[in-house]
Every structure is written in structure tokens, then in C-alpha cells.
Design a protein around this motif. Structure first.
Motif, PDB file in Angstrom:
ATOM      1  N   ARG A 566       0.868  -1.121   0.157  1.00 23.65           N
ATOM      2  CA  ARG A 566      -0.086  -0.062   0.131  1.00 23.65           C
ATOM      3  C   ARG A 566       0.914   1.091   0.074  1.00 23.65           C
ATOM      4  N   ASN A 567       2.313   0.992   0.586  1.00 22.21           N
ATOM      5  CA  ASN A 567       3.013   2.277   0.587  1.00 22.21           C
ATOM      6  C   ASN A 567       4.433   1.526   0.379  1.00 22.21           C
ATOM      7  N   ASP A 568       5.425   2.482   0.526  1.00 22.47           N
ATOM      8  CA  ASP A 568       6.864   1.966   0.476  1.00 22.47           C
ATOM      9  C   ASP A 568       6.720   0.721   1.581  1.00 22.47           C
ATOM     10  N   ALA A 569       7.588  -0.241   1.069  1.00 19.19           N
ATOM     11  CA  ALA A 569       7.424  -1.600   1.690  1.00 19.19           C
ATOM     12  C   ALA A 569       8.587  -2.553   1.312  1.00 19.19           C
ATOM     13  N   VAL A 570       8.797  -3.611   2.116  1.00 14.98           N
ATOM     14  CA  VAL A 570       9.771  -4.781   1.576  1.00 14.98           C
ATOM     15  C   VAL A 570       9.234  -5.943   1.983  1.00 14.98           C
ATOM     16  N   VAL A 571       9.457  -6.871   1.264  1.00 16.92           N
ATOM     17  CA  VAL A 571       9.242  -8.290   1.527  1.00 16.92           C
ATOM     18  C   VAL A 571      10.720  -9.003   1.288  1.00 16.92           C
ATOM     19  N   ILE A 572      10.857  -9.618   2.218  1.00 15.06           N
ATOM     20  CA  ILE A 572      12.336 -10.576   2.076  1.00 15.06           C
ATOM     21  C   ILE A 572      12.032 -12.154   2.178  1.00 15.06           C
ATOM     22  N   ILE A 573      12.681 -12.663   1.097  1.00 14.78           N
ATOM     23  CA  ILE A 573      12.712 -13.928   1.043  1.00 14.78           C
ATOM     24  C   ILE A 573      13.775 -14.725   1.249  1.00 14.78           C
ATOM     25  N   ASN A 574      13.722 -15.552   2.632  1.00 11.90           N
ATOM     26  CA  ASN A 574      15.024 -16.162   2.816  1.00 11.90           C
ATOM     27  C   ASN A 574      15.271 -17.726   2.289  1.00 11.90           C
ATOM     28  N   LYS A 575      14.302 -18.265   2.405  1.00  9.29           N
ATOM     29  CA  LYS A 575      14.415 -19.730   1.692  1.00  9.29           C
ATOM     30  C   LYS A 575      13.110 -20.214   1.287  1.00  9.29           C
ATOM     31  N   VAL A 576      13.252 -21.156  -0.027  1.00  6.65           N
ATOM     32  CA  VAL A 576      12.069 -21.726  -0.242  1.00  6.65           C
ATOM     33  C   VAL A 576      12.455 -23.478  -0.229  1.00  6.65           C
ATOM     34  N   SER A 577      11.488 -24.279   0.528  1.00  3.14           N
ATOM     35  CA  SER A 577      11.472 -25.572   0.468  1.00  3.14           C
ATOM     36  C   SER A 577      10.471 -26.661   0.252  1.00  3.14           C
ATOM     37  N   THR A 578      10.681 -27.841  -0.364  1.00  4.30           N
ATOM     38  CA  THR A 578       9.542 -28.619  -0.652  1.00  4.30           C
ATOM     39  C   THR A 578       9.758 -30.002   0.087  1.00  4.30           C
ATOM     40  N   SER A 579       8.425 -30.547  -0.081  1.00  6.48           N
ATOM     41  CA  SER A 579       8.565 -31.857   0.410  1.00  6.48           C
ATOM     42  C   SER A 579       7.385 -32.761  -0.358  1.00  6.48           C
ATOM     43  N   GLY A 580       7.597 -33.992  -0.085  1.00 14.58           N
ATOM     44  CA  GLY A 580       6.637 -34.660  -0.914  1.00 14.58           C
ATOM     45  C   GLY A 580       7.115 -35.065  -2.472  1.00 14.58           C
ATOM     46  N   GLU A 581       6.419 -35.285  -3.421  1.00 11.77           N
ATOM     47  CA  GLU A 581       7.052 -35.618  -4.741  1.00 11.77           C
ATOM     48  C   GLU A 581       6.878 -34.663  -5.819  1.00 11.77           C
ATOM     49  N   PHE A 582       8.066 -34.128  -6.549  1.00 18.43           N
ATOM     50  CA  PHE A 582       7.983 -33.106  -7.592  1.00 18.43           C
ATOM     51  C   PHE A 582       8.811 -33.781  -8.597  1.00 18.43           C
ATOM     52  N   CYS A 583       8.322 -33.615 -10.036  1.00 17.36           N
ATOM     53  CA  CYS A 583       8.886 -33.828 -10.959  1.00 17.36           C
ATOM     54  C   CYS A 583      10.017 -32.833 -11.145  1.00 17.36           C
ATOM     55  N   PRO A 584      11.109 -33.328 -11.634  1.00 20.35           N
ATOM     56  CA  PRO A 584      12.363 -32.414 -11.729  1.00 20.35           C
ATOM     57  C   PRO A 584      12.157 -31.297 -12.853  1.00 20.35           C
ATOM     58  N   LEU A 585      12.558 -30.149 -12.534  1.00 24.65           N
ATOM     59  CA  LEU A 585      12.300 -29.183 -13.387  1.00 24.65           C
ATOM     60  C   LEU A 585      12.970 -29.200 -14.802  1.00 24.65           C
ATOM     61  N   LYS A 586      12.556 -28.598 -15.819  1.00 23.93           N
ATOM     62  CA  LYS A 586      13.400 -29.058 -17.122  1.00 23.93           C
ATOM     63  C   LYS A 586      14.306 -27.937 -17.163  1.00 23.93           C
ATOM     64  N   SER A 587      15.492 -27.944 -17.983  1.00 22.88           N
ATOM     65  CA  SER A 587      16.332 -26.824 -18.285  1.00 22.88           C
ATOM     66  C   SER A 587      15.626 -25.982 -19.036  1.00 22.88           C
ATOM     67  N   ALA A 588      16.383 -24.654 -19.149  1.00 18.84           N
ATOM     68  CA  ALA A 588      15.648 -23.684 -19.853  1.00 18.84           C
ATOM     69  C   ALA A 588      15.581 -24.122 -21.476  1.00 18.84           C
ATOM     70  N   GLU A 589      16.222 -24.725 -22.003  1.00 12.55           N
ATOM     71  CA  GLU A 589      16.418 -25.250 -23.332  1.00 12.55           C
ATOM     72  C   GLU A 589      15.340 -26.173 -23.481  1.00 12.55           C
ATOM     73  N   ASP A 590      15.353 -26.992 -22.585  1.00  9.26           N
ATOM     74  CA  ASP A 590      14.081 -28.059 -23.020  1.00  9.26           C
ATOM     75  C   ASP A 590      12.611 -27.414 -22.826  1.00  9.26           C
ATOM     76  N   THR A 591      12.571 -26.504 -21.805  1.00  5.46           N
ATOM     77  CA  THR A 591      11.585 -25.775 -21.507  1.00  5.46           C
ATOM     78  C   THR A 591      10.941 -24.887 -22.703  1.00  5.46           C
ATOM     79  N   VAL A 592      11.918 -24.299 -23.216  1.00  9.70           N
ATOM     80  CA  VAL A 592      11.463 -23.432 -24.332  1.00  9.70           C
ATOM     81  C   VAL A 592      11.043 -24.013 -25.529  1.00  9.70           C
ATOM     82  N   CYS A 593      11.709 -25.486 -25.734  1.00  9.11           N
ATOM     83  CA  CYS A 593      11.596 -26.244 -26.890  1.00  9.11           C
ATOM     84  C   CYS A 593      10.249 -26.934 -26.713  1.00  9.11           C
ATOM     85  N   ASP A 594       9.707 -27.281 -25.419  1.00 13.26           N
ATOM     86  CA  ASP A 594       8.547 -27.690 -25.293  1.00 13.26           C
ATOM     87  C   ASP A 594       7.313 -26.835 -25.470  1.00 13.26           C
ATOM     88  N   GLN A 595       7.719 -25.375 -25.115  1.00 12.28           N
ATOM     89  CA  GLN A 595       6.806 -24.445 -25.378  1.00 12.28           C
ATOM     90  C   GLN A 595       6.616 -23.757 -26.715  1.00 12.28           C
TER      91      GLN A 595
END
Length: 739
Positions: A566-595
Motif C-alpha cells: 500500500r506504501n513503501d515496503a519490503v518483502v524478504i525471502i530467505n528460503k524455499v523448501s519442498t516436501s512430497g514428490e515433485f517432477c524435476p524441473l526442465k532446463s531452460a532449453e528443454d522448457t522453451v523447446c516444449d513451449q
């Protein structure tokens, strides 16, 4: 014949320890004709080694008749000035020296000792007799000694640096002198030595020792040194220095009481050493600064009084450390900042130590960072501690020198009230205290999981497209920004001015099963933060903590960390973590080829056909490609690409056909672009309806495009049919990019 036999002895002077029969025979000749023989196996009696590792206290200590142990010894051979040795001999009878040995007194009492250097080589040799070190010499001094020379041998006095450099003798000066074979009978060698402001040794050198037929030699005795000398190193008294005054040991009221910007006034730092000969002192001028530090005249220096330590190889050890008053304990990070200068070869460190002197943290002073200022931080510590600054090593062929100034200490004692925290966010202040800077770009390789620790990595699998997110270091105990305990190190920062919305979006996630994503964050009062995926969002309601979202999908999706204000502000992100099952991300090259790569047989792949305004008609899927006919009922059809990130510049190759003159194929930035802003791929001059390939270079900054099929000339030329067979990507070298 006598001199031929005498010369044979000189062959063996360098090897007196080899006691074989021939050597004994030559010694008998020398005894027979000159009445001299080696004593003490030829070794010069010298004082213990400690006598050569400390400065002499009186010039009389260098007086030597060689009847007892002396503070003179053979210099180490350096293959330049010194290639031979002096040997210890004794007069064994009352024979006089022949006239070929001059100019000393030919009558030497029986039993008197002296030293000899000689050789019978073709190449000239030299032997240096070196004194114990002298701290410095005040005014002129005189050195005298008796000497005898034979067959072109010469003698000189050289003033040497107290320490050798790379095993070579270093000559400071050669005093004027005239001591040669043609001197008056019984004449002593007299040398006047000028004032010397640095530690030195006196060397008496025999040279031109050569002649492979009859040899040559030099003899010396009765050394006397008269003058006024320094009894300790002159370095500590440099810079018009004074001793550090004692300080009031009353309890600290504030951490800043330890700041020492004027060392002669209320400075709560002192020496920690037993000897005053290697202690920190207060410099009051920069006289000889350039000479002492061996720098150029235009380099920096202190602008007011400063603290310094100068030591050499003869300074008593351990060297003093500059030590602060004990700090009872601290409730926040304590910061020590200072400027410093070091002589080349000097190594120094700053430490925080406990009451027993055990190091809590140390930092080396790097030459490349001089003069600074530099800042050393120590986390809050609940026990007493203090800071120390000291020299740990230096080039012992010279001397060590460290100077510091503008010494400041900041932080909070445990007994000190904390200042109120200001919660108003000022973007320039945040930019400064976090040291914000852009990341290394979204075009670099990235980890193929959503897990991200911003303290260790830029995490390029999370992308910000509007430049709002920057990267910096969490400030410690800042008075202008509240920092939760435990949050430190590198972070990603949304720096938002006024009302702003931005997001940090993941790369495409192929799939997930019972997955969970956790985001550790902190936000200011006027900021909001949430995590979104699969059309669901979870808000971060607390000012700091963790937000989580569950995800399960068999189709690709994106995850977004969204920040708004709403005004001057900051949001700070320190860490992102996952649990459970995730398929591996594709590389930038593979992703743009798929797209972007598609054969359009009964599919649009990731493309979409849109109807934005009257006159637009949709493209149709067919077994032979994406097709549309524009016959007056519609004049435009659009095939819109997905949003993509290129890993590097590429060539988009489109295989298509169009049937009618006047029809056009355009590549536009978006659906709403004016045709004049688009690139014409094909038409309007259409001569046949056969398939053709058209190419368009995609810059690395491109993120989407729209293929616009346009025909507004159907009344003149009839309907136009367009067929898009395929789209492919190739490298700028015209090689296939996707396989």
C-alpha cells in the motif's frame, strides 16, 4: 722456494678440517717459515648465538683481539660478496713476517691470535667477517683494526643491513677508506662510519683473493669500534612517537567508549606485552612515512595521530598486541572499523578473544584492502571479551610495520538501553543497508528443483521479470529495520515503492504428487505476501515466518511468490523448501523447446487462438496443421505463443502456406499490436500457395509473440486460406536446437 711452499698452505685454508698427511705437511711448512698455526681447528671463537640475535648495548662489545670469544663471525656464504671464510690462527714462535706481508707490524708476539683469509684460485674470492647487529648509530663512529696483506689481496669495510635478503648480504654503504698494501709500516686501518638510522652490521671483507701459483692472503687483528649507538631498535621511535597513555579502567558505559580516533586522549586500548621494545605507540607525524612503508609519495596516509607497531628480527618476542578494554557482554552485533597500512611482507590480524585470550573470531588484514576502512563484526556474546590487533609475521630480511587509525567500535553493551526501532521504510536506506544489487539474470543454468536457499545461491529457477526483486545481505541489528533473530546472510528482497505488485515465479513444474512448498519470509507493515499455485493462494499474515501451500498435478504448472504494498515496503525471502514428490524441473532449453516447437497436427501444443475484436476468427486444428480461411466474414486470425524464457538468442522457423494475393503473415509482440509495429513474414505478394519456410530471430529478451494471419483484400482477390504446418527453433548458427 719458501714462498712457493707457503702458498701451498693456502690451497687448504678452506678445508682445515680435512686432516690428511699432505695437509699436515703444509701446516708444518707454515709453522716453519711464518711461525703460525691454526688454533681451535681454525674455527673463530664466537659468543653464543643469542649474542648475534640481539642488538649490542655498547660499542665496546665489538672490540676484539681474538683472544676470547667475540661478537664477530664469518658471514653466511652468498656466492657474491662472500665466497670464502676467515680462519683462526695463532703465532707459534717469535719469527717476524717477511716484507712481502704488509703493512701491519711484522713482529707479532708469540701466542697472539688473529684471523686469516686466503686462496689460490684463478677467480677472485671474498670473505666477510660480520659483527653482531647494531640498532643504529648516532653521529660518526670510528672502526680500527690491524691488517696484513699479501700478493694483491685487498680489504674493505662494508655496512650491511642487519638481516640478509634471500640469503644475500645487503650493502647499505661502503665508507671511504684507504687501507692497502702500500700503507705506512705498522699502520692500522682507520675507517670513519657516517650516522646510520637503521639496524646494521659492520662487515670486514677480504677480497681479490686469487693467484693459482703462489696464492694471496689477508690477516686482521685488534678490532676497535668507537661511537655512540642506539641500544634498541630505532623503528618504534619513528613518526615522532609517544607511548600509549594508560587509560581509565572504569566500566564501559557505551560500546562506543572503545572508539579510539584520538589515541592520546581517552583511548581505552593498550599494549599486551612484557617488553617495551616491541610495543604499540602513537605516531604524531608522517615523517619518513614513504621510506618506512616503501610506497610512492602519492599514496594514502593517516590524517591525524595514529597507532603503529614496528618490529624487526631482533625485537623481543612475543610482539605486543593492541588490546581493547574488556567488554562485559553485548546484546547485538559489535562492529569494529578502522583504516590500516602495512609494509609489504607484513601479515596482521584482528581478533575477538575471551578473557583467557582464546580466539572467538579472527580476520586477516589483506594488503589489497588497505587503507580501508574495513569493518569486522562479532555476533552478540553473553560473556566478557575484547579485541586485539597484532602482527603475526613479516619479512625478516627487513622489518614489520602496521599502522591503524580512525578506530571505531559500535554496538550495544548488555547494560546499554536499546534505541527505539524506526519502522518507516525508506527505499534508499533499504537499498544501502541491504547492499542491494541485481541478480545474475534469468538466462543462466539453474537447479532443477524448487528448493532454494538464497543465502547460498541466486536461485535462477525462481524468476522476477519486472526488476523489483533484488539481492542483498540482511543487516545485523539495524536501528532502522527490525531483524528477527536467526535471519541473516544473503536474501532476495522485494523493494516496493508506493502501491506495487510483483512476483517471483518458478520455472515450469512438470508435475507433483502430494507436494508441499514452504517459503520463509519477512515483511514490513505495509506489505503483503502470498504463495500461489494451481489457482490457489495462501497469505502470509504474520510479519515474519513461513507460508505453505500443497500442490498435486499431473500437468505442468507454475508457482508464484507474490508481493504487494500500500506504501513503501519490503518483502524478504530467505528460503524455499519442498516436501512430497515433485517432477524435476526442465532446463531452460528443454522448457522453451516444449513451449514453442509444434507440428500442429490436431493440436495447438502450447499456443492459443484468440478472438480479440470484431473481424477476428479462430484458427482451426486439422490433421494437416492449424488452418483458417479469411473470406470477408473475418479479416484476422491470431495464434498466440505461451510466455517463455530463451536460454540464448534463437531463430524461429515457421513452415506455412497461404493461397491468395494480398494476404499477409505478421509476427507481432502481442495481440493488440498495430500492424505497422509487426514484422512481415510473408505476403502480400503471393504468387503460389506452396509451402515455404519463414524465419525470425528471437532476441534473448523476447518473452512472447503472436502470429497474426491478415487478409482484408478478399473483395479484390477472393478468400485466403492459411495453413501453419510447424514451428521449430534453431540456433543462430542454423543448427537444430531441439531434439
Amino acid at each position: 722456494m719458501i714462498w712457493k711452499k707457503f702458498a701451498l698452505l693456502l690451497i687448504f685454508l678452506p678445508s682445515l678440517e680435512a686432516c690428511h698427511a699432505q695437509f699436515q705437511k703444509e701446516l708444518r711448512y707454515l709453522d716453519l717459515y711464518l711461525g703460525i698455526r691454526p688454533d681451535n681447528n681454525g674455527e673463530i671463537p664466537v659468543e653464543e648465538a643469542v649474542g648475534f640475535a640481539t642488538y649490542i648495548e655498547s660499542p665496546d662489545e665489538l672490540n676484539c683481539d681474538f683472544e676470547t670469544e667475540c661478537l664477530w663471525r664469518n658471514a653466511p656464504t652468498d656466492k657474491l660478496l662472500d665466497t670464502s671464510d676467515w680462519w683462526y690462527f695463532k703465532k707459534n714462535d717469535e719469527k717476524t713476517f717477511p716484507v712481502q706481508i704488509q703493512p701491519g707490524n711484522p713482529v707479532i708476539p708469540k701466542g697472539e691470535h688473529f684471523i686469516i683469509a686466503g686462496n689460490t684460485t684463478k677467480n677472485p674470492n671474498g670473505a666477510v667477517l660480520s659483527s653482531a647487529p647494531i640498532a643504529c648509530q648516532k653521529g660518526f663512529a670510528n672502526l680500527t683494526f690491524s691488517f696484513w696483506l699479501y700478493n694483491n689481496a685487498q680489504v674493505e669495510v662494508i655496512i650491511l643491513r642487519a638481516m640478509n635478503r634471500r640469503r644475500h648480504l645487503q650493502v647499505l654503504l661502503r665508507p671511504k677508506m684507504k687501507c692497502d698494501f702500500l700503507g705506512a709500516a705498522n699502520e692500522e686501518c682507520r675507517v670513519e662510519i657516517p650516522p646510520i638510522k637503521e639496524p646494521f652490521r659492520i662487515g670486514i671483507r677480504a677480497f681479490d683473493l686469487k693467484d693459482n701459483t703462489v696464492g694471496s692472503l689477508a690477516i686482521i687483528d685488534h678490532i676497535r669500534y668507537h661511537g655512540k649507538i642506539c641500544q634498541q631498535s630505532p623503528f618504534p621511535s619513528s613518526f615522532s612517537s609517544l607511548r600509549i597513555p594508560p587509560y581509565d579502567n572504569s566500566p564501559l558505559q557505551r560500546m562506543s567508549d572503545l572508539s579510539c580516533e584520538r589515541p592520546l586522549r581517552s583511548c581505552r586500548w593498550g599494549n599486551m606485552a612484557k617488553s617495551q621494545l616491541s610495543e604499540w605507540r602513537v605516531g604524531r607525524s608522517i615523517d619518513r612515512w614513504v621510506d618506512m612503508f616503501e610506497i610512492t609519495a602519492n599514496q594514502s596516509h593517516p590524517n591525524s595521530s595514529f597507532l603503529f607497531l614496528a618490529v624487526d628480527s631482533f625485537s623481543p618476542r612475543p610482539y605486543s598486541t593492541l588490546t581493547s578494554q574488556v567488554i562485559p557482554c553485548s546484546q547485538r552485533t559489535t562492529s569494529l572499523s578502522l583504516k590500516y597500512w602495512m609494509k609489504t611482507g607484513t601479515q596482521a590480524e584482528i581478533c575477538a578473544v575471551d578473557e583467557d585470550g582464546i580466539a572467538l573470531s579472527c580476520a586477516y588484514l589483506e594488503p589489497n584492502d588497505s587503507p580501508g576502512p574495513i569493518t569486522i563484526d562479532l555476533d552478540s556474546y553473553a560473556q566478557p571479551f575484547k579485541f586485539t590487533v597484532g602482527i603475526i609475521a613479516f619479512d625478516e630480511s627487513s622489518f614489520g610495520l602496521l599502522a591503524i587509525s580512525e578506530l571505531r567500535v559500535g554496538g550495544l553493551l548488555c547494560t546499554e538501553p536499546a534505541p527505539p526501532i524506526v519502522t518507516t521504510i525508506s527505499p534508499p536506506v533499504i537499498q544501502h543497508i541491504f547492499g542491494l544489487q541485481p541478480g545474475n539474470g534469468r538466462y543462466v543454468p539453474y537447479d532443477l528443483s524448487l528448493n532454494c536457499d538464497f543465502t547460498k545461491d541466486y536461485c535462477n529457477q525462481w524468476v522476477n521479470y519486472d526488476g523489483v526483486v533484488k539481492y542483498g545481505v540482511m543487516p545485523r541489528d539495524s536501528n532502522v529495520f527490525p531483524v528477527p533473530k536467526g535471519v541473516k546472510g544473503n536474501v532476495a528482497v522485494f523493494l516496493m515503492q508506493n502501491a506495487t505488485v510483483s512476483n517471483l515465479r518458478s520455472r515450469m513444474v512438470p508435475c507433483s504428487y502430494n507436494g508441499r512448498i514452504d517459503v520463509e519470509y519477512m515483511r514490513s507493515e505495509d506489505a503483503q505476501v502470498r504463495i500461489c499455485a494451481l489457482e490457489q493462494c495462501v497469505d502470509g499474515n504474520a510479519t515474519n515466518g513461513k507460508i505453505s501451500i500443497g500442490v498435486s498435478s499431473t500437468t505442468p504448472f507454475y508457482v508464484s511468490i507474490e508481493a504487494s504494498s500500500r506504501n513503501d515496503a519490503v518483502v524478504i525471502i530467505n528460503k524455499v523448501s519442498t516436501s512430497g514428490e515433485f517432477c524435476p524441473l526442465k532446463s531452460a532449453e528443454d522448457t522453451v523447446c516444449d513451449q514453442l516447437v509444434c507440428n500442429f497436427r490436431e493440436t495447438f501444443c502450447s499456443y492459443e487462438t484468440t478472438v480479440e475484436k470484431p473481424g477476428d476468427v479462430p484458427v482451426i486444428k486439422t490433421p494437416n496443421g492449424a488452418t483458417v480461411t479469411l473470406n470477408g466474414g473475418g479479416i484476422r486470425a491470431i495464434l498466440r505463443s505461451p510466455t517463455f524464457d530463451l536460454a540464448y538468442p534463437s531463430i524461429l522457423t515457421i513452415t506455412l502456406s497461404q493461397s491468395t494475393f494480398g494476404s499477409r503473415v505478421l509476427l507481432c509482440p502481442d495481440d493488440t499490436s498495430d500492424p505497422t509495429l509487426c514484422h512481415e513474414l510473408a505476403g502480400p505478394r503471393v504468387l503460389d500457395s506452396s509451402e515455404k519456410q519463414v524465419m525470425f530471430p528471437l532476441d534473448i529478451g523476447a518473452r512472447s509473440f503472436s502470429l497474426v494471419l491478415l487478409h482484408d483484400k478478399s473483395l479484390e482477390f477472393g478468400p485466403a486460406t492459411f495453413n501453419i504446418k510447424s514451428m521449430e527453433l534453431r540456433t543462430v548458427n542454423d543448427e537444430p536446437m531441439c531434439f
